[in-house]
Design an enzyme around this catalytic site. Structure first.
Site, PDB file in Angstrom:
ATOM      1  N   HIS A 242       0.160   4.031   6.850  1.00 25.44           N
ATOM      2  CA  HIS A 242      -0.200   5.008   5.171  1.00 25.44           C
ATOM      3  C   HIS A 242       0.455   6.503   6.284  1.00 25.44           C
ATOM      4  O   HIS A 242       0.863   7.180   7.193  1.00 25.44           O
ATOM      5  CB  HIS A 242      -1.162   4.932   5.485  1.00 25.44           C
ATOM      6  CG  HIS A 242      -2.194   4.077   5.008  1.00 25.44           C
ATOM      7  ND1 HIS A 242      -3.019   3.680   5.602  1.00 25.44           N
ATOM      8  CD2 HIS A 242      -1.297   3.071   4.498  1.00 25.44           C
ATOM      9  CE1 HIS A 242      -3.473   2.459   4.596  1.00 25.44           C
ATOM     10  NE2 HIS A 242      -2.182   1.550   4.092  1.00 25.44           N
TER      11      HIS A 242
ATOM     12  N   SER B 108       1.250  -0.806   0.091  1.00 26.50           N
ATOM     13  CA  SER B 108      -0.089  -0.313  -0.469  1.00 26.50           C
ATOM     14  C   SER B 108       0.841   0.886   0.075  1.00 26.50           C
ATOM     15  O   SER B 108       0.463   2.396  -0.443  1.00 26.50           O
ATOM     16  CB  SER B 108      -0.779  -0.153   1.133  1.00 26.50           C
ATOM     17  OG  SER B 108      -0.400   0.440   2.609  1.00 26.50           O
TER      18      SER B 108
ATOM     19  N   ASP C  61      -8.547   4.984   4.422  1.00 28.59           N
ATOM     20  CA  ASP C  61      -8.625   4.192   5.931  1.00 28.59           C
ATOM     21  C   ASP C  61      -9.970   5.112   6.477  1.00 28.59           C
ATOM     22  O   ASP C  61     -10.570   6.169   6.194  1.00 28.59           O
ATOM     23  CB  ASP C  61      -7.618   4.226   6.430  1.00 28.59           C
ATOM     24  CG  ASP C  61      -6.521   4.011   6.353  1.00 28.59           C
ATOM     25  OD1 ASP C  61      -6.555   3.553   5.173  1.00 28.59           O
ATOM     26  OD2 ASP C  61      -5.191   4.276   6.965  1.00 28.59           O
TER      27      ASP C  61
END
Length: 791
Positions: A83, A46, A104
């Site tokens: 992230h 990711s 998210d």
């Protein structure tokens, strides 16, 4: 000389390594071990192309997090996620992976974020995955054990015994003796203080004392909707329509709608605003028509309450008009009510302008209108809320983070200066002592200059035929010893003092006149040569004194005592020659002889069938301080094929608090299975003794035994002492029992064993062997059979 005295490369290097290691630990220590660094191995894609699967990422916590930073938080039910922050929603953060097309769903708060990105090491996680394989883990563990085993094969050389300071000779001389004994640890501490102060100063003086930090002010806008109406028929139990109930236009078109607004914050709000309740009819395709519910109004303060009447039938008429004009009919329409709140003023002294327009949504059908509970997923449509944040900043004292401890930069600067000053003062103290020593005593000067490397020789250092080189300064000699890693021998024969270093077959020496002060320790004389002769000619002997069980009077263990049959001075006790043995560096050889001879005799007794006879051996405090003691005992036990459980090592309780090295050795012996016996001449707290060492038995000292019947207080203390020992599963032996009364007291007080001349004096091995052969016939006097010395 001062340069050689102060600048010790080995000690300085060790101190620097300690400080560097501590600094690295403070920087890289993991969170579970008190540090501030989080280690995460990337397990997805990711965050590509920045991070790839198998990369190691290091993160550190921050006081605040901003948009654009890469952070790690724990997603509930999923685990750690790395992230990037894309925006802030009130006190929560919205995150998104660089390689993801979605955000998210979970929005963590500041307290839920473990840290922000600090370091990135590609592909390291692959090695950790490889180590999880059983064969790889076994190979690494085996290799580590092998390397450690090889390193442990090199045993340290024994050091000579340092002279005990004479406190009555003046504070300067006493402090100098203390420094001479502990100067390497002392200098190590001073160098560590200096290095730590310099390292801390580098961090503290290169950072600003003040920093600008975010000072955001969060606030919350909340609303509370209530609608109600009277019903003309008995449709509900109370003939009243309440919030959440369905509305039936054919029964009642008029519905009262109440809206309560509040602006909530920890800061004070000053100002007001306006609101205007409005209704809107719409469908799913985009058609909509609006109509007001009352006039717009103003309010002051952070809350207001508005109430208007909603005409549901009017909303249905608008729908009917649209259907007639378009010919389109839909099964469902929507009716939304919004307050359109506008707020302006100051919050905590900051200007705030915001709005709040949460919709109360209804589903409109032909026969009924009911609350649209799915308009905002997961929210209470009757109690809407919205979080807000007023961004700001302020200046505060900057800090250094040291292993989860935050220290203000100004404090760190002061501490760095203090550490450097303390180290400089601490290094100046031994210089003053050295100058005093040069005027007073040569031996003290030798200790201060050479430190732990100094070895005092009993006789002349130079012999005929030696390859010798005389050096001009003692500093040159000590520098040579430091470089070669060798000791400095010292011998004083007034009026001369000689220092010597041996390297590669050459004796380098420095000779000087002794200092004016002549009150040195007594001369060793010929004791060293006599002890060497005693070891060679078997002049040393061991006597054995049995201890008997208080229950049946039988021999329960034997203690070995050293004696010297000197050809000229006669029969000598240990206290008469062991100090000179330590002075001449021979005590370690005597201890090894005692251990080997005692174990050899124990082997002989076992061969004769006495398999359960433990042997207690007193080892000098010098040998107990040596790192190789446990290995020596293990070697001797294997040589004579003896079980470790049959050997007991005795130690005086005073050594426990004064000699940490002795504690380490005793713990190693205990781990081997060797019994530990403590002689307690002062009867100090068993709790303190037992907290330091796992003890098998404790012996009452002779002085305690002699005074036990002097007063009732002494007797009571002895009983309590025995009781405490038994509570800790420690056996108690009374030493020096000389009378029937003493024996009877300890027998009645549940003492386990007794030892002393009343039972038997120390005797040669052959006499004790006859006593053992006598078996049940060997009785101590308390049981009515003579002296008990031999059969």
């Amino acid at each position: 000389m001062l340069r050689s005295f102060l600048l010790r490369p080995a000690v300085m290097g060790s101190a620097l390594m300690v400080v560097i290691t501590a600094a690295l630990w403070g920087i890289f220590a993991p969170m579970p071990f008190g540090g501030r660094t989080t280690y995460v191995i990337v397990n997805g894609n990711s965050m590509e192309p920045g991070f790839h699967k198998g990369d190691l990422v290091l993160l550190r916590p921050a006081q605040q997090y901003t948009v654009g930073e890469i952070v790690m938080y724990r997603y509930p039910g999923l685990g750690p996620v790395i992230h990037r922050i894309v925006r802030q929603n009130g006190t929560r953060f919205v995150l998104k992976g660089d390689n993801n097309g979605w955000e998210d769903s979970y929005e963590p708060e500041t307290s839920e974020i473990a840290g922000t990105f600090w370091l990135h090491i590609p592909r390291v996680g692959i090695a950790f995955g490889w180590l999880r394989e059983p064969w790889a883990a076994a190979a690494v563990a085996g290799g580590t054990i092998f390397v450690l085993g090889v390193l442990m094969l090199k045993l340290p050389e024994p050091r000579g015994k340092r002279e005990t300071p004479f406190w009555w000779k003046g504070w300067t001389r006493s402090a100098s003796y203390w420094l001479a004994r502990w100067q390497e640890p002392y200098f190590m501490v001073m160098y560590i203080l200096a290095a730590a102060g310099i390292v801390l100063g580098l961090f503290a003086f290169t950072r600003p004392a003040l920093r600008q930090v975010a000072d955001n002010l969060p606030y919350q806008q909340t609303g509370y909707y209530v609608y109600y109406a009277d019903l003309p028929v008995n449709l509900y139990d109370n003939r009243r329509l309440e919030s959440g109930d369905a509305i039936y236009p054919q029964l009642n078109c008029q519905v009262n709608v109440l809206f309560h607004y509040q602006l909530l914050s920890a800061a004070e709000f000053a100002g007001g605003g306006s609101y205007a309740l409005q209704a809107r009819v719409r469908d799913a395709a985009g058609w909509h028509r609006s109509f007001p519910l009352g006039e717009a109004a103003n309010f002051s303060g952070g809350d207001f309450q508005a109430q208007q009447v909603l005409d549901v039938c009017a909303a249905q008429r608008l729908i009917t008009e649209m259907e007639e004009m378009t010919g389109v009919q839909r099964p469902q329409y929507y009716l939304d009510i919004t307050p359109n709140v506008q707020v302006a003023g100051t919050l905590g002294g900051r200007i705030i302008k915001t709005d709040f327009a949460p919709a109360l949504s209804f589903v409109v059908e032909d026969q009924q209108v009911f609350l649209n509970t799915t308009a905002v997923p997961g929210a209470d449509v009757l109690r809407p809320s919205a979080a807000g944040l007023l961004e700001g900043s302020r200046l505060e004292a900057n800090t250094l983070d040291i292993s989860r401890v935050r220290i203000p930069v100004n404090t760190a600067r002061g501490l760095a200066v203090l550490l450097v000053v303390l180290s400089l003062v601490g290094l100046a103290v031994p210089v003053v002592m050295l100058q005093q020593a040069e005027k007073k005593e040569e031996k003290l000067r030798a200790h201060l200059v050479a430190g732990p490397k100094l070895v005092e020789a009993a006789g002349s250092l130079l012999a005929f035929g030696d390859r010798t080189v005389e050096v001009r300064q003692l500093e040159d000699l000590t520098r040579l010893a430091e470089k070669a890693g060798s000791v400095v021998f010292f011998h004083e024969d007034p009026p001369w003092a000689t220092y010597l270093v041996r390297e590669n077959g050459v004796s380098y020496y420095y000779r000087t006149l002794s200092a004016a002060n002549r009150d040195s320790a007594p001369e060793v004389g010929n004791w060293g040569e006599d002890l060497v002769r005693a070891l060679r000619n078997d002049e040393l002997v061991l006597f054995y004194q049995p201890s008997v069980s208080m229950q049946d009077g039988q021999i329960s263990q034997v203690e070995a005592f050293l004696r010297w049959q000197h050809p000229e001075r006669g029969f000598l006790m240990p206290m008469q020659f062991l100090p000179w043995a330590e002075k001449s560096g021979l005590v370690q050889f005597i201890d090894e002889w005692v251990l080997n001879t005692g174990c050899l005799q124990l082997r002989r007794w076992q061969d004769q069938g006495y398999l359960n006879l433990p042997l207690a051996i007193n080892i000098s405090s010098y040998e107990l301080r040596q790192e190789g003691l446990a290995k020596l005992v293990e070697t001797v036990l294997k040589r004579h094929e003896l079980s470790a459980e049959m050997l007991r090592v005795e130690i005086d309780e005073s050594d426990l608090s004064l000699q940490p090295a002795i504690l380490d050795n005793m713990r190693q012996l205990k781990a081997m299975g060797v019994g530990i016996s403590i002689t307690a001449p002062r009867g100090e707290s068993l709790e303190a003794v037992h907290s330091l060492l796992d003890v098998d038995q404790v012996k009452f000292g002779r002085n305690m035994v002699q005074q036990v019947l002097a007063t009732e207080s002494n007797s009571q203390s002895a009983r309590q002492w025995i009781h405490q020992a038994h509570q800790r599963h420690i056996k108690v032996v009374a030493m020096g029992v000389e009378t029937q009364e003493q024996y009877g007291f300890f027998q009645l007080s549940a003492c386990d064993e007794a030892q002393g001349f009343f039972i038997s004096p120390p005797m040669p091995a052959e006499d004790l062997t006859r006593a053992l052969k006598a078996g049940p016939d060997f009785k101590n006097p308390a049981l009515g059979n003579g002296s008990g010395g031999a059969a």
